[in-house]
Every structure is written in C-alpha cells, then in structure tokens.
Design a protein around this motif. Structure first.
Motif, PDB file in Angstrom:
ATOM      1  N   ARG A 160       6.038  33.385 -21.670  1.00  0.00           N
ATOM      2  CA  ARG A 160       5.656  32.911 -22.982  1.00  0.00           C
ATOM      3  C   ARG A 160       5.467  34.104 -23.888  1.00  0.00           C
ATOM      4  O   ARG A 160       5.260  35.214 -23.443  1.00  0.00           O
ATOM      5  CB  ARG A 160       4.360  32.099 -22.954  1.00  0.00           C
ATOM      6  CG  ARG A 160       3.159  32.845 -22.398  1.00  0.00           C
ATOM      7  CD  ARG A 160       2.025  31.887 -22.134  1.00  0.00           C
ATOM      8  NE  ARG A 160       0.907  32.578 -21.519  1.00  0.00           N
ATOM      9  CZ  ARG A 160      -0.132  33.062 -22.177  1.00  0.00           C
ATOM     10  NH1 ARG A 160      -0.186  32.952 -23.496  1.00  0.00           N
ATOM     11  NH2 ARG A 160      -1.111  33.674 -21.558  1.00  0.00           N
ATOM     12  N   THR A 161       5.583  33.871 -25.167  1.00  0.00           N
ATOM     13  CA  THR A 161       5.394  34.945 -26.128  1.00  0.00           C
ATOM     14  C   THR A 161       4.581  34.443 -27.291  1.00  0.00           C
ATOM     15  O   THR A 161       4.568  33.254 -27.592  1.00  0.00           O
ATOM     16  CB  THR A 161       6.750  35.481 -26.616  1.00  0.00           C
ATOM     17  OG1 THR A 161       6.522  36.609 -27.452  1.00  0.00           O
ATOM     18  CG2 THR A 161       7.516  34.429 -27.392  1.00  0.00           C
ATOM     19  N   THR A 185       3.656  34.803 -31.451  1.00  0.00           N
ATOM     20  CA  THR A 185       4.253  35.251 -32.690  1.00  0.00           C
ATOM     21  C   THR A 185       3.195  35.299 -33.765  1.00  0.00           C
ATOM     22  O   THR A 185       2.420  34.366 -33.935  1.00  0.00           O
ATOM     23  CB  THR A 185       5.380  34.301 -33.141  1.00  0.00           C
ATOM     24  OG1 THR A 185       6.345  34.224 -32.093  1.00  0.00           O
ATOM     25  CG2 THR A 185       6.034  34.802 -34.408  1.00  0.00           C
ATOM     26  N   GLU A 211      18.009  30.233 -23.718  1.00  0.00           N
ATOM     27  CA  GLU A 211      17.319  29.557 -24.828  1.00  0.00           C
ATOM     28  C   GLU A 211      15.998  30.244 -25.148  1.00  0.00           C
ATOM     29  O   GLU A 211      15.650  30.448 -26.317  1.00  0.00           O
ATOM     30  CB  GLU A 211      17.071  28.093 -24.471  1.00  0.00           C
ATOM     31  CG  GLU A 211      18.334  27.237 -24.391  1.00  0.00           C
ATOM     32  CD  GLU A 211      19.169  27.539 -23.151  1.00  0.00           C
ATOM     33  OE1 GLU A 211      20.391  27.270 -23.179  1.00  0.00           O
ATOM     34  OE2 GLU A 211      18.594  28.046 -22.161  1.00  0.00           O
ATOM     35  N   PHE A 212      15.251  30.623 -24.102  1.00  0.00           N
ATOM     36  CA  PHE A 212      13.976  31.294 -24.340  1.00  0.00           C
ATOM     37  C   PHE A 212      14.192  32.644 -25.013  1.00  0.00           C
ATOM     38  O   PHE A 212      13.503  32.998 -25.968  1.00  0.00           O
ATOM     39  CB  PHE A 212      13.226  31.494 -23.025  1.00  0.00           C
ATOM     40  CG  PHE A 212      12.018  32.382 -23.155  1.00  0.00           C
ATOM     41  CD1 PHE A 212      10.833  31.890 -23.682  1.00  0.00           C
ATOM     42  CD2 PHE A 212      12.080  33.723 -22.782  1.00  0.00           C
ATOM     43  CE1 PHE A 212       9.722  32.709 -23.827  1.00  0.00           C
ATOM     44  CE2 PHE A 212      10.973  34.549 -22.915  1.00  0.00           C
ATOM     45  CZ  PHE A 212       9.799  34.042 -23.444  1.00  0.00           C
ATOM     46  N   SER A 253      16.529  33.564 -26.873  1.00  0.00           N
ATOM     47  CA  SER A 253      16.951  33.376 -28.257  1.00  0.00           C
ATOM     48  C   SER A 253      15.752  33.168 -29.182  1.00  0.00           C
ATOM     49  O   SER A 253      15.764  33.623 -30.332  1.00  0.00           O
ATOM     50  CB  SER A 253      17.905  32.175 -28.356  1.00  0.00           C
ATOM     51  OG  SER A 253      18.282  31.947 -29.700  1.00  0.00           O
ATOM     52  N   THR A 254      14.711  32.519 -28.676  1.00  0.00           N
ATOM     53  CA  THR A 254      13.532  32.260 -29.518  1.00  0.00           C
ATOM     54  C   THR A 254      12.783  33.531 -29.877  1.00  0.00           C
ATOM     55  O   THR A 254      12.034  33.560 -30.860  1.00  0.00           O
ATOM     56  CB  THR A 254      12.551  31.299 -28.823  1.00  0.00           C
ATOM     57  OG1 THR A 254      12.047  31.921 -27.623  1.00  0.00           O
ATOM     58  CG2 THR A 254      13.230  29.987 -28.467  1.00  0.00           C
ATOM     59  N   ILE A 255      12.967  34.600 -29.103  1.00  0.00           N
ATOM     60  CA  ILE A 255      12.298  35.852 -29.426  1.00  0.00           C
ATOM     61  C   ILE A 255      13.301  36.898 -29.932  1.00  0.00           C
ATOM     62  O   ILE A 255      13.020  38.098 -29.932  1.00  0.00           O
ATOM     63  CB  ILE A 255      11.503  36.411 -28.224  1.00  0.00           C
ATOM     64  CG1 ILE A 255      12.398  36.609 -26.997  1.00  0.00           C
ATOM     65  CG2 ILE A 255      10.362  35.481 -27.883  1.00  0.00           C
ATOM     66  CD1 ILE A 255      11.670  37.258 -25.814  1.00  0.00           C
ATOM     67  N   THR A 307      12.753  40.810 -38.632  1.00  0.00           N
ATOM     68  CA  THR A 307      12.247  40.046 -37.495  1.00  0.00           C
ATOM     69  C   THR A 307      11.141  39.072 -37.902  1.00  0.00           C
ATOM     70  O   THR A 307      10.372  39.330 -38.834  1.00  0.00           O
ATOM     71  CB  THR A 307      11.707  40.998 -36.414  1.00  0.00           C
ATOM     72  OG1 THR A 307      11.245  40.217 -35.305  1.00  0.00           O
ATOM     73  CG2 THR A 307      10.527  41.812 -36.938  1.00  0.00           C
ATOM     74  N   THR A 308      11.092  37.962 -37.211  1.00  0.00           N
ATOM     75  CA  THR A 308       9.989  37.006 -37.389  1.00  0.00           C
ATOM     76  C   THR A 308       8.973  37.150 -36.267  1.00  0.00           C
ATOM     77  O   THR A 308       8.009  36.394 -36.212  1.00  0.00           O
ATOM     78  CB  THR A 308      10.533  35.562 -37.413  1.00  0.00           C
ATOM     79  OG1 THR A 308      11.251  35.307 -36.206  1.00  0.00           O
ATOM     80  CG2 THR A 308      11.450  35.350 -38.610  1.00  0.00           C
ATOM     81  N   SER A 309       9.204  38.100 -35.363  1.00  0.00           N
ATOM     82  CA  SER A 309       8.288  38.365 -34.256  1.00  0.00           C
ATOM     83  C   SER A 309       7.945  39.853 -34.237  1.00  0.00           C
ATOM     84  O   SER A 309       8.378  40.599 -33.358  1.00  0.00           O
ATOM     85  CB  SER A 309       8.916  37.948 -32.916  1.00  0.00           C
ATOM     86  OG  SER A 309       9.257  36.585 -32.900  1.00  0.00           O
TER      87      SER A 309
END
Length: 265
Positions: free
Chosen positions: A9-10, A12, A148-149, A151-153, A203-205
């Motif tokens: 998990r990450t 943000t 997929e995971f 890609s979310t980060i 970046t959004t993270s």
C-alpha cells in the motif's frame, strides 16, 4: 512506501502551497568587536571542556535506568556484516545481536524501491526468506505489486518511474527490540522512519515521510538468520516538524548522491 504482511500500500499527500524554499529574512550582521568576543569565549570554553574530559575518574561508567543504549557496530568483536547475494547483507552472528542486525537490514530491503521491480524482487525473496516460504511469498508479492498497483503510484510494470522522474523508497531503522529469542528462532521489532514517493515536477505522489514498526519472525536456516514472516504497523510517530519541503530536483539528486547503510548491533 509502506508494506504489510498481506498487501502493498502507499500513501499520497498533495504538496502544500508553494513559495520560495530558500526564502526568509536575512540575518543581521554582528559588529566585528562582538564577534571577536564571542569567538574568544567559545575557544576558552572548549579548552576547559577538553581539560576536564582528560582528567578522567569519577563515576562516568555507571549507567542508570533500563532504557536501551545505543551500541557501536560489532562491539563484542563479532565479524562485521558482509554483503551477500544481490548486495543484501548476510552472514549474521548466531545470537541476539545477529538477529537484531538481520531484522534491521531486512526491514530496509523489504521496504525499498527494489522490491517493486520484478527482477530485483525475485533476488530479494531468495536472499531474505527461508527456503520453504519463498514460492508462496513470491506469488503474494507479485499479486500485491501488480501492474495495476504500480500504475497507481506512477510506475510502469517494471517498477520504473516515468522519464525525468525518480521513485524514492528509503527506510531508516531507528531501533530494534527482541521480543523472543532461541537458537532456532527470533522475533524482532524494528522501529523505522522512511521516505517514499515520486520526485517529479508533475507527480501527484510527492516524496513524503512516514514512521512504522516492522515485526520480523526470523529462523536460523542454512547458517544465517532468514525471515519466516513479517508484519507492519504505523508509528510510533513524532509531532511533524516545520521543515520546508525540498524541490523534486533536490530530492532526486539526494537519492542519486547519498548511499544507504548496512546496520549492525
């Protein structure tokens, strides 16, 4: 990057309002005479401190309380921790000290940017975990760090950031605590701080920090301490300070220029 026993998990957090990171009022200069007096005073105090320290004697060897004390690397003469396969420390002493060293180093590895890269992850699993858990854990890691995971980060399927960006995941052990020990098994808590996120202008993270505790169940196997299982929980965390955030360029440069450490007790 925070990693649990079952899933990855990450977190943000959006960046705060901008501003001049190097702003602030310039300090007023002191007069030359006052500066000279200050320097002389500091030198006198330093000389006095050195003289006092060289006197020796007293009760300085006595330690009070039960609080954990910082320990130098290999204070008992145990061999230093060498690098093993894939650059991961190995060859830990078969004692409590060795178990603490193994737990601290494995915590760094398991919450690193390398764990997100499929090729490096396979090497990490082979080096860190006991043989009879490697296949099942490799499958669980692959599912947790799916395309997929990633890609979310902001990472591609190989765990790489976009061109011009740098993904950061560094873990710094603060301390260790042995909660169970025998010649065959050990349970060690590792209190950690870390930085994770992507250094990049769009970046959004963004790179942020977190505090967490990893509990590693270790087993003595094949002449070394290996991980049988592990879990992670948040904290203990201090009150956040008022440090100004660095730019994405500064964070990326720091990751490239500053290497990590091998930890030992």
């Amino acid at each position: 990057m925070s990693l649990g026993d079952d899933t990855g998990r990450t977190r943000t957090r959006l960046p705060e309002a901008g501003g001049d990171p190097y702003g602030g009022a310039r300090r007023n200069g002191r007069s030359s005479s006052r500066s000279l007096v200050t320097v002389v005073g500091v030198v006198v105090l330093l000389i006095a401190a050195i003289a006092f320290a060289n006197r020796g004697g007293g009760d300085s060897d006595e330690e009070g309380g039960d609080s954990p004390k910082a320990a130098a690397t290999a204070p008992t003469g145990e061999k230093p921790v060498p690098a093993g396969a894939a650059g991961i420390p190995a060859g830990f002493a078969h004692d409590r000290q060795g178990a603490e060293s193994a737990a601290a180093n494995y915590a760094v590895t398991l919450v690193s940017a390398d764990i997100l890269k499929p090729d490096r992850r396979a090497e990490i699993v082979r080096q860190v975990f006991v043989a009879d858990k490697q296949t099942s854990l490799a499958d669980r890691f692959d599912k947790a760090y799916s395309k997929e995971f990633l890609s979310t980060i902001g990472l591609d399927e190989n765990g790489n950031a976009a061109p011009g960006e740098t993904y950061v995941s560094r873990t710094m052990p603060i301390g260790t605590k042995v909660t169970g020990y025998s010649d065959a098994e050990a349970s060690v808590d590792v209190w950690c701080s870390g930085v994770f996120g992507t250094a990049g202008e769009k970046t959004t993270s963004p790179v942020t920090s977190d505090w967490f505790t990893m509990t590693l169940q270790l087993r003595w196997a094949d002449g070394d301490w290996k991980v049988d299982s592990f879990a992670q929980k948040d904290g203990p965390a201090p009150v956040p300070g008022d440090d100004k955030a660095s730019t994405a360029e500064e964070m990326a440069k720091a990751v490239q220029e500053y290497g990590g450490f091998t930890y030992a007790r």
